[in-house]
Design an enzyme around this catalytic site. Structure first.
Site, PDB file in Angstrom:
ATOM      1  N   SER A   7       0.841  -1.195   0.000  1.00 19.00           N
ATOM      2  CA  SER A   7       0.000   0.000   0.000  1.00 19.00           C
ATOM      3  C   SER A   7       0.872   1.238   0.000  1.00 19.00           C
ATOM      4  CB  SER A   7      -0.904   0.008   1.238  1.00 19.00           C
ATOM      5  OG  SER A   7      -1.411   1.319   1.416  1.00 19.00           O
ATOM      6  N   HIS A  32      -1.293  -1.263  -4.317  1.00 17.80           N
ATOM      7  CA  HIS A  32      -2.550  -0.965  -3.617  1.00 17.80           C
ATOM      8  C   HIS A  32      -2.618   0.538  -3.346  1.00 17.80           C
ATOM      9  CE1 HIS A  32      -6.049  -1.885  -1.078  1.00 17.80           C
ATOM     10  NE2 HIS A  32      -5.557  -1.019  -0.205  1.00 17.80           N
ATOM     11  N   ASP A  34      -4.798   3.706  -1.895  1.00 22.51           N
ATOM     12  CA  ASP A  34      -5.866   4.024  -0.951  1.00 22.51           C
ATOM     13  C   ASP A  34      -6.380   5.442  -1.144  1.00 22.51           C
ATOM     14  OD1 ASP A  34      -6.068   1.691   0.848  1.00 22.51           O
ATOM     15  OD2 ASP A  34      -3.940   2.107   1.175  1.00 22.51           O
ATOM     16  N   MET A  36      -9.058   8.244   0.131  1.00 23.16           N
ATOM     17  CA  MET A  36      -9.914   8.603   1.273  1.00 23.16           C
ATOM     18  C   MET A  36     -10.491   9.995   1.063  1.00 23.16           C
ATOM     19  SD  MET A  36      -7.351   7.409   4.291  1.00 23.16           S
ATOM     20  CE  MET A  36      -6.500   5.828   4.205  1.00 23.16           C
ATOM     21  N   HIS A  65      -8.448   1.211  -3.876  1.00 26.74           N
ATOM     22  CA  HIS A  65      -9.353   0.996  -2.742  1.00 26.74           C
ATOM     23  C   HIS A  65     -10.029   2.323  -2.429  1.00 26.74           C
ATOM     24  CE1 HIS A  65      -9.565  -0.113   1.857  1.00 26.74           C
ATOM     25  NE2 HIS A  65     -10.757  -0.020   1.309  1.00 26.74           N
ATOM     26  N   MET A  67     -12.168   4.486  -0.322  1.00 25.09           N
ATOM     27  CA  MET A  67     -12.810   4.695   0.982  1.00 25.09           C
ATOM     28  C   MET A  67     -13.549   6.022   0.895  1.00 25.09           C
ATOM     29  SD  MET A  67      -9.670   3.325   3.275  1.00 25.09           S
ATOM     30  CE  MET A  67      -8.537   3.454   1.898  1.00 25.09           C
ATOM     31  N   MET A 136     -11.267  -5.616   5.795  1.00 28.53           N
ATOM     32  CA  MET A 136     -10.485  -4.655   6.576  1.00 28.53           C
ATOM     33  C   MET A 136     -10.152  -5.287   7.926  1.00 28.53           C
ATOM     34  SD  MET A 136     -10.099  -2.068   4.610  1.00 28.53           S
ATOM     35  CE  MET A 136      -9.056  -1.292   5.824  1.00 28.53           C
ATOM     36  N   GLY A 141      -8.859   4.139   7.215  1.00 25.51           N
ATOM     37  CA  GLY A 141      -8.563   5.568   7.352  1.00 25.51           C
ATOM     38  C   GLY A 141      -7.093   5.851   7.638  1.00 25.51           C
ATOM     39  N   PHE A 142      -6.420   4.882   8.228  1.00 29.27           N
ATOM     40  CA  PHE A 142      -5.030   5.128   8.625  1.00 29.27           C
ATOM     41  C   PHE A 142      -4.190   3.864   8.457  1.00 29.27           C
ATOM     42  CE2 PHE A 142      -7.921   7.785  10.976  1.00 29.27           C
ATOM     43  CZ  PHE A 142      -7.380   9.055  10.797  1.00 29.27           C
ATOM     44  N   GLY A 143      -2.923   4.082   8.081  1.00 30.40           N
ATOM     45  CA  GLY A 143      -1.972   2.978   8.085  1.00 30.40           C
ATOM     46  C   GLY A 143      -1.390   2.813   9.473  1.00 30.40           C
ATOM     47  N   GLY A 144      -0.626   1.754   9.661  1.00 33.19           N
ATOM     48  CA  GLY A 144       0.118   1.581  10.901  1.00 33.19           C
ATOM     49  C   GLY A 144      -0.696   1.173  12.117  1.00 33.19           C
ATOM     50  N   ASP A 174      -6.499  -6.256   4.538  1.00 32.74           N
ATOM     51  CA  ASP A 174      -5.990  -4.882   4.536  1.00 32.74           C
ATOM     52  C   ASP A 174      -5.915  -4.308   5.946  1.00 32.74           C
ATOM     53  OD1 ASP A 174      -5.137  -2.420   3.754  1.00 32.74           O
ATOM     54  OD2 ASP A 174      -6.992  -1.837   2.727  1.00 32.74           O
ATOM     55  N   GLY A 175      -4.677  -4.106   6.407  1.00 34.34           N
ATOM     56  CA  GLY A 175      -4.455  -3.418   7.669  1.00 34.34           C
ATOM     57  C   GLY A 175      -3.714  -4.254   8.694  1.00 34.34           C
ATOM     58  N   GLY A 176      -2.570  -3.743   9.130  1.00 36.86           N
ATOM     59  CA  GLY A 176      -1.842  -4.412  10.213  1.00 36.86           C
ATOM     60  C   GLY A 176      -1.194  -5.733   9.842  1.00 36.86           C
ATOM     61  N   GLY A 196       1.354  -1.926   4.110  1.00 33.67           N
ATOM     62  CA  GLY A 196       1.864  -0.563   3.989  1.00 33.67           C
ATOM     63  C   GLY A 196       3.149  -0.396   4.772  1.00 33.67           C
TER      64      GLY A 196
HETATM   65  C1  DX5 Z   1      -6.207   1.719   5.651  1.00 41.51           C
HETATM   66  C2  DX5 Z   1      -5.779   1.380   4.257  1.00 41.51           C
HETATM   67  C3  DX5 Z   1      -4.662   0.401   4.187  1.00 41.51           C
HETATM   68  C4  DX5 Z   1      -3.392   0.881   4.815  1.00 41.51           C
HETATM   69  C5  DX5 Z   1      -2.692  -0.309   5.413  1.00 41.51           C
HETATM   70  O1  DX5 Z   1      -7.397   2.401   5.634  1.00 41.51           O
HETATM   71  O2  DX5 Z   1      -6.849   0.822   3.517  1.00 41.51           O
HETATM   72  O3  DX5 Z   1      -4.427  -0.057   2.868  1.00 41.51           O
HETATM   73  O4  DX5 Z   1      -2.525   1.526   3.929  1.00 41.51           O
HETATM   74  O5  DX5 Z   1      -1.581   0.119   6.090  1.00 41.51           O
HETATM   75  P1  DX5 Z   1      -0.764  -0.841   7.063  1.00 41.51           P
HETATM   76  O6  DX5 Z   1      -0.351  -2.040   6.288  1.00 41.51           O
HETATM   77  O7  DX5 Z   1       0.388   0.006   7.493  1.00 41.51           O
HETATM   78  O8  DX5 Z   1      -1.678  -1.199   8.211  1.00 41.51           O
HETATM   79 ZN    ZN Z   2      -6.447  -0.164   1.529  1.00 42.61          ZN
END
Ligand code: DX5
Ligand code: ZN
Length: 216
Positions: A7, A32, A34, A36, A65, A67, A136, A141-144, A174-176, A196
């Site tokens: 991502s 990927h 994202d 938003m 993706h 959102m 999800m 909404g956020f990475g990490g 997707d996520g974590g 990501g």
């Molecule tokens: C979150 C995004 C993800 C995000 C994942 O809303 O859809 O694609 O970038 O980031 P990581 O892998 O760091 O959790």
């Molecule tokens: Zn995503």
């Protein structure tokens, strides 16, 4: 072997060309991307002009993706910007079937994303029309953020639904996603790992992608 979809939300935007070159040289399968809108999710990322540039740097599959609310207003523009797949959120679409038809009529594949609280059972009447389900594993909404463990049960249940119907639908997580939990995620039945921070904040992103790819 899972498909790996880094991502670019976690990429260094001041060095986007380098980041894309790195992914092109790696075993990454998909980009990927994202998007938003600050309405469906409490954050704003990047949009059409950025994606248009990114897709020009690669021949890899570009997975967008969305959102955003009212994705139907932008589907065609993202297609022109180089999207190969568009995923919309079930929670954002009153007329989900119509939105899927629109994406496919433009020659792209179509995905549906589910927030952590949305049950996979709600996909029963759309599963045969789509190519990807994006589960999800964090609140979008956020990475990490940290992987929500209950996602593993959703993966197993969804994989059973897909296999029982003999459908070619891919499950994307997707996520974590990290090197520590990726094995368990793939073994629960996931086909595509989005990552990501795990990729872009790694000392050696190319090696990290190779390690994710080697998971059996
Ligand atoms: C979150 C995004 C993800 C995000 C994942 O809303 O859809 O694609 O970038 O980031 P990581 O892998 O760091 O959790
Ligand atoms: Zn995503």
């Amino acid at each position: 072997m899972p498909l790996i979809a880094p991502s670019l939300l976690a990429a260094n935007f001041l060095h986007l060309q380098d980041e894309c070159n790195m992914l092109n040289a790696s075993q990454a399968d998909w980009f990927h991307l994202d998007v938003m809108d600050g309405r469906f999710v409490p954050n704003i990322s990047f949009g059409l002009p950025v994606i248009e540039q990114i897709t020009k740097t690669t021949t890899k599959f570009c997975d967008v993706h969305l959102m955003i609310l009212e994705p139907e207003k932008y589907t065609e523009a993202f297609c022109i910007a180089g999207a190969n797949n568009i995923t919309v959120h079930l929670e954002a679409c009153t007329h989900l079937h119509r939105n899927i038809q629109q994406i496919k009529s433009l020659g792209m594949t179509a995905g549906v994303a589910l927030n952590p609280h949305t049950g996979v059972g709600l996909l029963a009447d759309i599963l045969h029309d789509i190519d990807v389900v994006c589960l999800m594993s964090v609140n979008p909404g956020f990475g990490g953020q940290q992987f929500i463990l209950h996602t593993l049960e959703k993966i197993r249940l969804l994989r059973k639904m897909i296999d029982e119907k003999g459908l070619p639908v891919k499950i994307e997580i997707d996520g974590g996603v990290t090197l520590d939990n990726a094995y368990e995620i793939v073994n629960a039945g996931a086909h595509v790992l989005i990552a990501g921070n795990t990729v872009f904040k790694a000392k050696d992103p190319i090696e990290t992608i190779a390690k994710l790819k080697a998971i059996k």
